[in-house]
Design a protein around this motif. Structure first.
Motif, short mmCIF file in Angstrom:
data_model
loop_
_atom_site.label_atom_id
_atom_site.label_comp_id
_atom_site.label_asym_id
_atom_site.label_seq_id
_atom_site.Cartn_x
_atom_site.Cartn_y
_atom_site.Cartn_z
N CYS A 76 -4.40 -10.32 -3.82
CA CYS A 76 -3.04 -10.72 -3.43
C CYS A 76 -2.69 -12.10 -3.98
O CYS A 76 -1.55 -12.35 -4.39
CB CYS A 76 -2.90 -10.71 -1.91
N TYR A 77 -3.67 -12.99 -3.98
CA TYR A 77 -3.45 -14.32 -4.55
C TYR A 77 -3.21 -14.24 -6.06
O TYR A 77 -2.26 -14.81 -6.59
CB TYR A 77 -4.66 -15.21 -4.24
N LEU A 78 -4.05 -13.49 -6.76
CA LEU A 78 -3.93 -13.39 -8.21
C LEU A 78 -2.67 -12.63 -8.63
O LEU A 78 -2.07 -12.92 -9.67
CB LEU A 78 -5.17 -12.71 -8.79
N SER A 84 1.40 -8.19 -15.45
CA SER A 84 0.95 -7.02 -16.20
C SER A 84 1.32 -5.75 -15.45
O SER A 84 1.54 -5.75 -14.24
CB SER A 84 -0.57 -7.07 -16.41
N LYS A 85 1.40 -4.65 -16.18
CA LYS A 85 1.77 -3.37 -15.58
C LYS A 85 0.75 -2.97 -14.53
O LYS A 85 -0.46 -2.97 -14.78
CB LYS A 85 1.85 -2.30 -16.66
N ASP A 86 1.24 -2.66 -13.33
CA ASP A 86 0.39 -2.26 -12.20
C ASP A 86 -0.64 -3.33 -11.84
O ASP A 86 -1.66 -3.04 -11.22
CB ASP A 86 -0.33 -0.94 -12.51
N LYS A 91 -6.26 -7.09 -10.97
CA LYS A 91 -7.33 -6.21 -10.47
C LYS A 91 -8.64 -6.48 -11.19
O LYS A 91 -9.71 -6.54 -10.57
CB LYS A 91 -6.92 -4.75 -10.66
N LEU A 92 -8.56 -6.66 -12.50
CA LEU A 92 -9.77 -6.92 -13.28
C LEU A 92 -10.38 -8.27 -12.89
O LEU A 92 -11.59 -8.36 -12.65
CB LEU A 92 -9.46 -6.90 -14.78
N LEU A 126 -14.46 -3.23 -3.22
CA LEU A 126 -13.78 -3.01 -4.50
C LEU A 126 -13.18 -1.60 -4.56
O LEU A 126 -13.80 -0.63 -4.13
CB LEU A 126 -14.77 -3.19 -5.66
N PRO A 127 -11.97 -1.48 -5.11
CA PRO A 127 -11.34 -0.15 -5.22
C PRO A 127 -12.10 0.73 -6.20
O PRO A 127 -12.74 0.24 -7.13
CB PRO A 127 -9.94 -0.48 -5.74
N LYS A 128 -12.02 2.01 -5.98
CA LYS A 128 -12.77 2.95 -6.82
C LYS A 128 -12.36 2.86 -8.29
O LYS A 128 -13.19 3.02 -9.18
CB LYS A 128 -12.57 4.37 -6.30
N ASP A 129 -11.06 2.61 -8.52
CA ASP A 129 -10.61 2.58 -9.92
C ASP A 129 -11.00 1.30 -10.65
O ASP A 129 -10.70 1.13 -11.83
CB ASP A 129 -9.09 2.79 -10.00
#
Length: 268
Positions: A76-78, A84-86, A91-92, A126-129
């Protein structure tokens, strides 16, 4: 950090802590991820900073630390800085940071089960994706090729994790605050400090004597820096030459005779 750092602060941390083994190995293993973030452009130094922040928060809060929301809070902070898209860049970056925190805590797991549980618990957030298993394998693969440095990292973490006198996150904030310090004072002090970790030690010294706020305490702090081989004792330069600097910058109020007497007593 609560806000994105300016490039000059990132560069300053890189220059000041270039010998820190955590930062060195994050630089080595995470440049590949930085290059993928075309929008967020989260640098390896920023990955290092956020990793250290989380490590120190876990140390401070212990079992009260909210492991389950670690990834979400970081993402949420980042996300606020990511277009970037989505939010793939955010996330990375968040995933890489959480993986690195987990790896570092795992080095300490033999001595304390809490760190083992925290290491595992972080990965579960961490999310699965995110394909975090691939991230872990990728980073560990790179570390395994740097066996000597990995051994250094393991020793560093075991020494660091429960040492109440060591807080990298605080040190980083002090370095960032350097930008607001008196540059002339720093330049004046440089000839009196040994070259090893020079800027880091000068920043810490200025902070220490400013917080001390009185002449006897400043003399004691200075003597300790000399004993710790941070301030040079060559040709008695710590006497009148150093007093002149502190006096001219309003940090020490008493006379040079008072300073010389105090230093000689403290170092005898």
């Amino acid at each position: 950090m609560k806000q994105r750092l300016q490039p000059k602060s990132v560069a300053l941390i890189n220059d000041t802590l270039q010998d820190n083994v955590i930062m060195r190995l994050i630089n080595t293993s995470c440049k590949q991820f930085e290059s993928r973030m075309n929008t967020l452009r989260f640098s390896t130094i920023e990955i290092f900073i956020e990793t250290v922040e989380i490590i120190d928060e876990i140390r401070k809060q212990s079992s009260d630390y909210d492991i389950k929301n670690s990834y979400d809070c970081l993402f949420c902070y980042l996300r606020d800085y990511d277009e970037s898209k989505d939010n793939v860049d955010a996330k990375l970056a968040a995933s890489v940071i959480i993986v690195w925190v987990s790896i570092l805590l795992n080095y300490c797991s033999k001595d304390k089960m809490f760190y083992a549980d925290s290491s595992d618990g972080l990965l579960e957030t961490l999310p699965k994706d995110s394909k975090w298993r691939d991230l872990v394998q990728n980073i560990q693969s790179r570390l395994s090729k740097l066996q000597e440095q990995e051994d250094e990292l393991s020793k560093y973490m075991c020494d660091y994790i429960d040492n109440p006198k060591k807080w990298l996150s605080v040190q980083i904030r002090d370095i960032i605050d350097y930008n607001g310090m008196n540059k002339k004072l720093i330049d004046d002090l440089k000839p009196h400090f040994y070259s090893d970790n020079q800027l880091e030690n000068i920043i810490a010294y200025i902070k220490d004597i400013q917080e001390a706020g009185n002449d006897p305490a400043i003399a004691k702090i200075t003597a300790q820096y000399i004993k710790n081989k941070k301030i040079s004792d060559y040709n008695n330069s710590y006497l009148k030459p150093l007093w002149t600097i502190l006096k001219s910058h309003g940090l020490y109020t008493a006379t040079s005779n008072n300073w010389n007497k105090a230093m000689n007593n403290l170092l005898s």
